[in-house]
Design a protein around this motif. Structure first.
Motif, PDB file in Angstrom:
ATOM      1  N   LEU A 541       0.812  -1.210   0.000  1.00 20.95           N
ATOM      2  CA  LEU A 541       0.000   0.000   0.000  1.00 20.95           C
ATOM      3  C   LEU A 541       0.848   1.265   0.000  1.00 20.95           C
ATOM      4  O   LEU A 541       0.395   2.323  -0.444  1.00 20.95           O
ATOM      5  CB  LEU A 541      -0.944   0.000   1.206  1.00 20.95           C
ATOM      6  CG  LEU A 541      -2.014  -1.100   1.207  1.00 20.95           C
ATOM      7  CD1 LEU A 541      -2.826  -1.059   2.483  1.00 20.95           C
ATOM      8  CD2 LEU A 541      -2.924  -0.966  -0.003  1.00 20.95           C
ATOM      9  N   ALA A 542       2.074   1.154   0.492  1.00 22.70           N
ATOM     10  CA  ALA A 542       2.994   2.305   0.468  1.00 22.70           C
ATOM     11  C   ALA A 542       3.680   2.459  -0.878  1.00 22.70           C
ATOM     12  O   ALA A 542       4.475   3.396  -1.079  1.00 22.70           O
ATOM     13  CB  ALA A 542       4.031   2.148   1.575  1.00 22.70           C
ATOM     14  N   ALA A 551       7.432 -10.361   0.817  1.00 17.78           N
ATOM     15  CA  ALA A 551       6.922 -10.679   2.149  1.00 17.78           C
ATOM     16  C   ALA A 551       5.616 -11.455   2.051  1.00 17.78           C
ATOM     17  O   ALA A 551       5.401 -12.458   2.761  1.00 17.78           O
ATOM     18  CB  ALA A 551       6.725  -9.390   2.952  1.00 17.78           C
ATOM     19  N   LEU A 552       4.717 -11.018   1.175  1.00 14.93           N
ATOM     20  CA  LEU A 552       3.433 -11.702   1.038  1.00 14.93           C
ATOM     21  C   LEU A 552       3.599 -13.074   0.397  1.00 14.93           C
ATOM     22  O   LEU A 552       2.945 -14.042   0.805  1.00 14.93           O
ATOM     23  CB  LEU A 552       2.471 -10.841   0.217  1.00 14.93           C
ATOM     24  CG  LEU A 552       2.027  -9.532   0.880  1.00 14.93           C
ATOM     25  CD1 LEU A 552       1.071  -8.767  -0.028  1.00 14.93           C
ATOM     26  CD2 LEU A 552       1.354  -9.795   2.223  1.00 14.93           C
ATOM     27  N   HIS A 577      -4.081  -8.756  -1.783  1.00 15.39           N
ATOM     28  CA  HIS A 577      -3.228  -7.582  -2.015  1.00 15.39           C
ATOM     29  C   HIS A 577      -2.194  -7.830  -3.102  1.00 15.39           C
ATOM     30  O   HIS A 577      -1.615  -6.873  -3.633  1.00 15.39           O
ATOM     31  CB  HIS A 577      -2.555  -7.157  -0.704  1.00 15.39           C
ATOM     32  CG  HIS A 577      -3.465  -6.360   0.179  1.00 15.39           C
ATOM     33  ND1 HIS A 577      -4.384  -6.959   1.025  1.00 15.39           N
ATOM     34  CD2 HIS A 577      -3.635  -5.010   0.328  1.00 15.39           C
ATOM     35  CE1 HIS A 577      -5.054  -6.014   1.662  1.00 15.39           C
ATOM     36  NE2 HIS A 577      -4.624  -4.837   1.265  1.00 15.39           N
ATOM     37  N   LEU A 578      -1.986  -9.098  -3.440  1.00 14.70           N
ATOM     38  CA  LEU A 578      -1.141  -9.412  -4.588  1.00 14.70           C
ATOM     39  C   LEU A 578      -1.952  -9.445  -5.876  1.00 14.70           C
ATOM     40  O   LEU A 578      -1.392  -9.642  -6.957  1.00 14.70           O
ATOM     41  CB  LEU A 578      -0.454 -10.762  -4.383  1.00 14.70           C
ATOM     42  CG  LEU A 578       0.691 -10.806  -3.366  1.00 14.70           C
ATOM     43  CD1 LEU A 578       1.151 -12.239  -3.136  1.00 14.70           C
ATOM     44  CD2 LEU A 578       1.865  -9.936  -3.834  1.00 14.70           C
ATOM     45  N   GLY A 579      -3.265  -9.273  -5.743  1.00  9.89           N
ATOM     46  CA  GLY A 579      -4.134  -9.324  -6.908  1.00  9.89           C
ATOM     47  C   GLY A 579      -4.483 -10.731  -7.340  1.00  9.89           C
ATOM     48  O   GLY A 579      -5.089 -10.923  -8.398  1.00  9.89           O
ATOM     49  N   ALA A 754      -0.523  -4.779 -11.677  1.00  8.95           N
ATOM     50  CA  ALA A 754       0.835  -5.128 -12.104  1.00  8.95           C
ATOM     51  C   ALA A 754       1.362  -6.355 -11.374  1.00  8.95           C
ATOM     52  O   ALA A 754       2.133  -7.144 -11.927  1.00  8.95           O
ATOM     53  CB  ALA A 754       1.770  -3.936 -11.882  1.00  8.95           C
ATOM     54  N   ASN A 755       0.973  -6.515 -10.113  1.00 10.80           N
ATOM     55  CA  ASN A 755       1.437  -7.667  -9.342  1.00 10.80           C
ATOM     56  C   ASN A 755       0.478  -8.849  -9.432  1.00 10.80           C
ATOM     57  O   ASN A 755       0.749  -9.907  -8.857  1.00 10.80           O
ATOM     58  CB  ASN A 755       1.607  -7.287  -7.870  1.00 10.80           C
ATOM     59  CG  ASN A 755       2.665  -6.220  -7.681  1.00 10.80           C
ATOM     60  OD1 ASN A 755       3.759  -6.332  -8.236  1.00 10.80           O
ATOM     61  ND2 ASN A 755       2.348  -5.175  -6.922  1.00 10.80           N
ATOM     62  N   ALA A 756      -0.639  -8.671 -10.095  1.00 10.84           N
ATOM     63  CA  ALA A 756      -1.643  -9.721 -10.198  1.00 10.84           C
ATOM     64  C   ALA A 756      -1.330 -10.578 -11.415  1.00 10.84           C
ATOM     65  O   ALA A 756      -1.575 -10.175 -12.558  1.00 10.84           O
ATOM     66  CB  ALA A 756      -3.035  -9.111 -10.316  1.00 10.84           C
TER      67      ALA A 756
END
Length: 921
Positions: A541-542, A551-552, A577-579, A754-756
Motif C-alpha cells: 500500500l505504500a 513478504a506476502l 493484495h497481490l491481486g 501489475a502484481n496480479a
C-alpha cells in the motif's frame, strides 16, 4: 448437576377448565399445530400473556391433544436461570438415547453441554444449537414430536439460545414447539409466530365469577368485577372466592383497591401469614429452591431449626401440591408472594440452608451460597467462579458471564475482581449479551493495573467495537493497546496489531495499514506468518512492491498447510493484495469449511462474509446469496451488527447483477444504515457499489457513473480502496457508456494489477483496454486476448460472458454482424445459465440486431432452488454424505434428506451422480 426430568414446578393444580373457558380460538391454534406436527410439518408458536391468564392450561390442552405423540416438556424456574443448560437438560434428557444418530460434531457438542461427555470445542454455540435441532428431528421421526415449554422467560440463556436457534430453522421435521412466556419478558422471541393470550371475554368471565362466587353476584357488581379483573381467570377466581356475600350482592362496597394484578401477590401473602411457622418455613425454602425437589426442601427447612417442617397445612390451603418427590406451587405468584414476604435475613438463611443441603451439586450450591452472602465473600465468589468455568466449558457463555459478574461482586481482592470481570466480559460477549459485556469491561478497566491484563482488556474492547461498533475507534484501541503491550506481552501485542489492521481494512484507511506494517516490522516475538502478512500489506500500500511482494509471497508459501480459519483469512488477505483473486477465494472458502467444524464456529458469521464474497467474485451468485442468507441470520443471532451489514451489502450486489431493483435498494439501504455510522467503509462502499452496479445492469450508464464516482470520492469510513480497485472495470464500462473520461481509471487499475499474475486479473485489464481502444482492430485484439486469458484460468463465468458481450457489441457496431454472433451467443447462454436475466436480455437483443433470429435458452434448473437447497446440492455434489452436510450447515440429517427429496425432482435427476454432473456444468 441439573434438576431432574419432569415438568415445571410452577404449574396450576386444577382449574384448567376455568382457564380454557372461552378459548376456542386458542384451542384451535394449538390443535392445528399438533395436527401439523403429527402429519410431518413443523410449527412454532409463542403463547404470550400476563401471569394467571391461562397459558399453562393451554399447554396442557395441547399435550392432551397430542395423543400418542412423543412429548418433551420443560419449564423455566427462576432460581436456575443462571445455570447453563439446566433447562435444556430437562427438555432433552428423555431423548438422549438418540444422540448417536447425530453428526459427530453436533453429537459431541450436545453431550458436552448436557454433561454427558467432555466439553465441546471453545465457542461451539452453533454446533450445539444445530445438535439440538437434529435431536428434536430424530425424536420426531416416529409419529411427530410435541415440545411444550412453560415460563420460557426463566430459561437459562444457553438453553434459550439453543431452543430459539432450532425454532427458527424448523420446517418439515414433524416438530411442534410451544413456548409460553410472560408479558414484558426480556426474551428474544419477537421473530417467531406469536399468539397473544388475553383475558376472557365478558360472557366467559361472568360465567366464571358466578360459578366460583359464594352467592350469585348482583348485575352491577358482576359488570364491575369483570371490568376490574380484565378477564384474568386467576384474578377472577381468587376474587370471587374472597369477597363476602354482602360485597357480591352489592350490600357492601367492594374493596378498594380490588386485590388483582399486583394485589394478587398480597392476597396470597395473607394466606401464607395464616399458616403455622413450620409450614411457612417449608414454603420459604421451596420458594428459594425453585425446582420442586421435596427431599431437598425438607432437608434445608430442617436445618433452619425450630419444629419439624410440615407441608400439610400449606397443601390443605391449596397453596402447593405434593406429588411423589415434588412440591409444586399452585401458581408462580404464590411463590413470589412467599419469597417477597420474608425479610432479607430469612431469605439468606434459606439459601444458606439449601447450599449446605445440596452437598455435591456444585453449581446450584454456588448460586445459593452467593444468594446467602452479605458483602465480600471470597469463598462464595470462588465457588461461583468455578461454576462459571464449568458453564463456559460446556458452551454456556451468557450464563458463565452472569456467574462471573456476580462472583466479582463478592470478591474482596481488587486484582482478582478485575480478572473475574474481564472473564465475565469475554463470556458475556460470546454469549450474546453485549450490554453486560461492556459493563463488566468498564468495571474491570477501573480496577486493573497489571500490564498484561490491561492489554487483554484493550483487545476485548477493540473486538467489541469491531464486531458491533465503530471500526475506526476499534483501530485506535488496538493500535494503542499493542504499543502498551509491546514489552510485557509481545505475542498479544502482534495479535493486536493484526486486529488493528483488520479494523483499518474495514474502515478503508490505507495510511493506517501502511503505518501498522512498519510497526509490525519492528516487533519481536509473536507469529512470523502474521508479521510477514502485515509487513507485506503495508509495503504494497505504500508503493514499495519490492519489499511487499516478497513478504506476502513468503507468507503464502507456508499457507497450504494452514488449518485455522483465522490464519486462512489472513492468507486470503495476502493473496488479495497481490491481486491473486483465485488464491484469495481458495483460502477463504477453506476457512469457511474449517470454521464450520472447529471451535471457531462462534466467529462463523464473520468468516462467511468473506466466503460469500469469494463465491460472488467467482461468479457463483446463487451460492453466494445462499451463504449470505445464512451468515446474516447467524450474525443477527450472535449480535455481530457489522457482520450483518457485510452480508446485506453482498446480497445487494447479487440483487443488482440480477436486476432486482427493490431487493438491491432495500439491502443496500439497511447495510448503509449500519456501515456509515459505524465507519465500516468496506461495507459502505460495497453497498454503494451495488447501487451503481444496478444502474449498470439496467443500462443506466450516467447514473451508474455518478454512483461509482461518489463511492471513489468518499473518505475512509464510507469508501474503501479495495472496492475502488475491484470496481474499475465496471466504472470504465459506465464511463464509456455515458461518454465520460475513463483513461485515468485504467491507468490506476493497471498499476494495481501489475502484481496480479492470474489470468482472471489480466483478462479484466485487457477488456478495459479494449473498451478504450479507438481503433477497432486494436480493440478486437484486446478482446481476443481477454477471452484467451479467461479460458486459460478458473475465473468468473460472469466476467467472461461480459467480455464476450462487449466484444460482440463492438463487432456489431463495426458492421461485422457475422463475427459478432459467436461471442454474443456464448454470452447470452452463460448469463441465462447464471440466472442473470437483464444481461441475458441485452445479449439477446444484440444477437437479434446482428441478424440472427434466436429464442432465449431455457433457464437452468439450479436457479430455481432455494438458498438452502442450493447449499445442500453443492455439498452433495462434492461427495458429502447427508450427515456431513448436516454438520457443515447446522441442520439435521433428516432435514437434509427432506430437502434432497425436493431437489431431485426440481433438477430432473434421480441420483447423486446425476446431481454432481449437473452442478458441475
Amino acid at each position: 448437576m441439573f434438576a431432574g426430568g419432569g415438568g415445571c414446578l410452577c404449574v396450576r393444580v386444577g382449574q384448567n377448565r376455568d382457564m380454557l373457558r372461552g378459548r376456542g380460538t386458542e384451542r384451535a391454534a394449538l390443535e392445528g399445530l399438533v395436527g401439523a406436527a403429527r402429519a410431518g410439518s413443523s410449527r412454532v408458536l409463542v403463547l404470550r400473556g400476563e401471569a394467571g391468564v391461562g397459558k399453562s392450561a393451554l399447554l396442557e390442552h395441547a399435550v392432551a391433544s397430542g395423543g400418542e405423540m412423543r412429548i418433551l416438556r420443560a419449564g423455566g424456574v427462576e432460581p436456575e436461570a443462571g445455570l447453563a443448560f439446566a433447562a435444556l437438560h430437562q427438555l432433552l434428557w428423555p431423548v438422549t438415547g438418540l444422540l448417536d444418530a447425530l453428526p459427530e460434531p453436533q453429537r459431541d457438542a450436545v453431550r458436552g453441554a448436557l454433561g454427558l461427555a467432555a466439553a465441546p470445542p471453545d465457542d461451539a454455540r452453533f454446533l450445539l444449537s444445530a445438535g439440538v435441532l437434529s435431536l428434536l428431528t430424530e425424536a420426531a421421526a416416529d409419529g411427530g414430536l410435541l415440545c411444550v415449554i412453560d415460563d420460557f422467560q426463566w430459561f437459562d440463556r444457553a438453553s434459550a439460545d439453543a431452543v430459539l436457534f432450532a425454532a427458527r430453522r424448523l420446517r418439515a421435521e414433524g416438530v411442534g414447539l410451544l413456548l409460553a412466556v410472560r408479558d414484558h419478558a426480556g426474551v428474544p422471541v419477537r421473530d417467531l409466530p406469536e399468539l397473544r393470550v388475553g383475558g376472557l371475554d365478558e360472557v366467559s368471565a361472568a360465567e366464571l365469577l358466578i360459578e366460583r362466587a359464594a352467592v350469585a353476584p348482583a348485575a352491577p357488581v358482576l359488570d364491575e368485577l369483570v371490568a376490574l379483573c380484565g378477564g384474568n381467570p386467576l384474578a377472577l377466581g381468587e376474587v370471587a372466592g374472597l369477597l363476602t356475600p354482602e360485597q357480591l350482592t352489592g350490600r357492601a362496597a367492594l374493596p378498594d383497591p380490588l386485590p388483582i394484578g399486583a394485589g394478587i401477590s398480597e392476597l396470597f401473602g395473607r394466606q401464607v401469614d395464616g399458616l403455622p411457622e413450620p409450614a411457612r418455613r417449608v414454603l420459604l425454602v421451596a420458594a428459594a429452591e425453585g425446582t420442586g425437589d421435596l427431599g431437598l426442601v425438607l432437608d434445608a427447612a430442617k436445618r433452619l431449626g425450630g419444629d419439624d417442617p410440615d407441608v400439610g397445612p400449606a397443601e390443605s390451603a391449596g397453596l402447593v401440591g405434593v406429588a411423589g418427590s415434588s412440591i409444586r406451587f399452585r401458581h408462580p405468584l404464590v411463590r413470589s408472594a412467599v419469597y417477597a414476604a420474608a425479610d432479607s435475613g430469612r431469605r439468606r438463611a434459606a439459601h444458606l440452608a439449601l447450599a449446605d443441603a445440596l452437598g455435591g451439586d456444585l453449581d446450584r450450591r454456588a448460586w445459593h451460597r452467593a444468594a446467602a452472602s452479605v458483602g465480600r465473600d471470597e469463598e462464595a465468589a470462588a465457588e461461583l467462579a468455578a461454576s462459571a468455568g464449568r458453564a463456559r466449558a460446556r458452551g454456556g457463555y451468557a450464563d458463565a458471564g452472569a456467574a462471573l459478574a456476580r462472583a466479582a461482586d463478592l470478591t474482596p481482592d481488587l486484582a482478582v475482581r478485575a480478572r473475574r470481570l474481564t472473564d465475565a466480559a469475554t463470556a458475556s460477549w460470546l454469549g450474546g449479551r453485549p450490554g453486560q459485556a461492556e459493563t463488566c469491561l468498564a468495571r474491570a478497566r477501573e480496577l486493573a493495573d497489571d500490564p498484561r491484563l490491561l492489554a487483554e482488556l484493550a483487545q476485548l474492547r477493540g473486538r467489541f467495537e469491531l464486531c458491533s461498533g465503530d471500526a475506526a475507534e476499534a483501530r485506535r484501541v488496538f493500535t494503542e493497546g499493542a504499543e502498551r503491550a509491546r514489552e510485557s506481552d509481545p505475542g498479544r501485542a502482534l495479535e493486536m496489531l493484526a486486529d488493528a489492521a483488520e479494523a483499518a481494512g474495514n474502515v478503508g484507511d490505507d495510511e493506517a495499514l501502511v503505518e501498522i506494517g512498519r510497526t509490525a516490522a519492528s516487533f519481536e516475538g509473536g507469529d512470523p506468518f502474521l508479521r510477514s502478512v502485515l509487513v507485506g500489506i503495508g509495503a504494497i500500500l505504500a508503493g514499495d512492491a519490492g519489499r511487499g511482494v516478497p513478504a506476502l509471497r513468503s507468507a503464502l508459501a507456508s499457507a497450504d498447510g494452514l488449518d485455522q480459519a483465522a490464519r486462512l483469512m489472513w492468507a486470503s488477505a495476502a493473496a488479495s493484495h497481490l491481486g491473486d483473486i483465485d488464491a484469495s477465494a481458495r483460502h477463504i472458502i477453506q476457512a469457511g469449511r474449517v470454521a464450520r467444524v472447529s471451535g471457531m464456529t462462534g466467529q462463523l458469521p464473520v468468516v462467511l462474509e468473506f466466503v460469500a464474497t469469494a463465491e460472488r467474485l467467482s461468479g457463483r451468485f446463487t451460492l453466494s446469496a445462499a451463504i449470505s442468507d445464512e451468515g446474516l441470520a447467524l450474525a443477527r443471532e450472535a449480535g455481530y451488527t457489522n457482520s450483518a451489514a457485510a452480508h446485506l451489502a453482498n446480497l445487494a450486489v447479487i440483487a443488482a447483477v440480477r436486476g432486482r431493483a427493490d431487493d438491491c435498494e432495500r439491502h443496500a439501504r439497511e447495510a448503509l444504515a449500519i456501515a456509515i455510522p459505524h465507519r465500516v467503509g468496506l461495507r459502505a462502499s460495497i453497498a454503494t457499489y451495488a447501487l451503481g452496479l444496478l444502474d449498470l445492469t439496467l443500462g443506466r450508464f450516467a447514473a451508474a457513473h455518478t454512483r461509482f464516482e461518489s463511492m471513489v470520492n468518499a473518505g475512509p469510513g464510507a469508501a474503501h480502496p479495495i472496492s475502488t480497485w475491484r470496481s474499475s472495470p465496471d466504472r470504465i464500462e459506465a464511463a464509456v457508456g455515458c461518454g465520460e473520461a475513463a483513461r485515468p481509471i485504467l491507468t490506476a487499475y493497471e498499476r494495481w494489477a501489475a502484481n496480479a499474475l492470474t489470468p482472471q486479473s489480466q483478462a479484466l485489464v485487457a477488456r478495459c483496454r479494449a473498451l478504450l481502444a479507438e481503433d477497432t482492430n486494436e480493440a478486437v485484439a484486446h478482446y481476443q486476448e481477454a477471452l484467451r486469458l479467461h479460458a486459460s484460468g478458473n475465473g468468473s463465468p460472469f466476467e467472461e460472458a461480459r467480455t464476450s458481450l462487449l466484444y460482440g457489441e463492438r463487432l456489431r457496431r463495426s458492421h461485422r454482424g457475422g463475427d459478432a454472433r459467436g461471442p454474443l451467443r456464448a454470452a447470452m447462454e452463460t448469463f441465462q445459465r447464471l440466472g442473470l436475466d437483464p444481461w441475458a436480455a441485452r445479449a439477446h437483443d444484440e444477437l437479434r440486431a446482428s441478424g440472427e433470429s434466436v429464442a432465449r435458452p431455457e433457464a437452468v434448473a439450479l436457479n430455481d432452488l432455494t438458498p438452502q437447497e442450493l447449499r445442500i446440492a453443492r455439498l452433495v455434489a462434492e461427495g458429502a454424505s447427508n450427515r456431513e452436510v448436516a454438520a457443515r450447515l447446522f441442520l439435521s440429517p433428516r432435514t437434509v434428506e427432506y430437502h434432497l427429496y425436493k431437489i431431485y425432482p426440481k433438477l430432473g435427476v434421480s441420483s447423486r451422480t446425476e446431481l454432481a454432473r449437473l452442478v458441475a456444468t
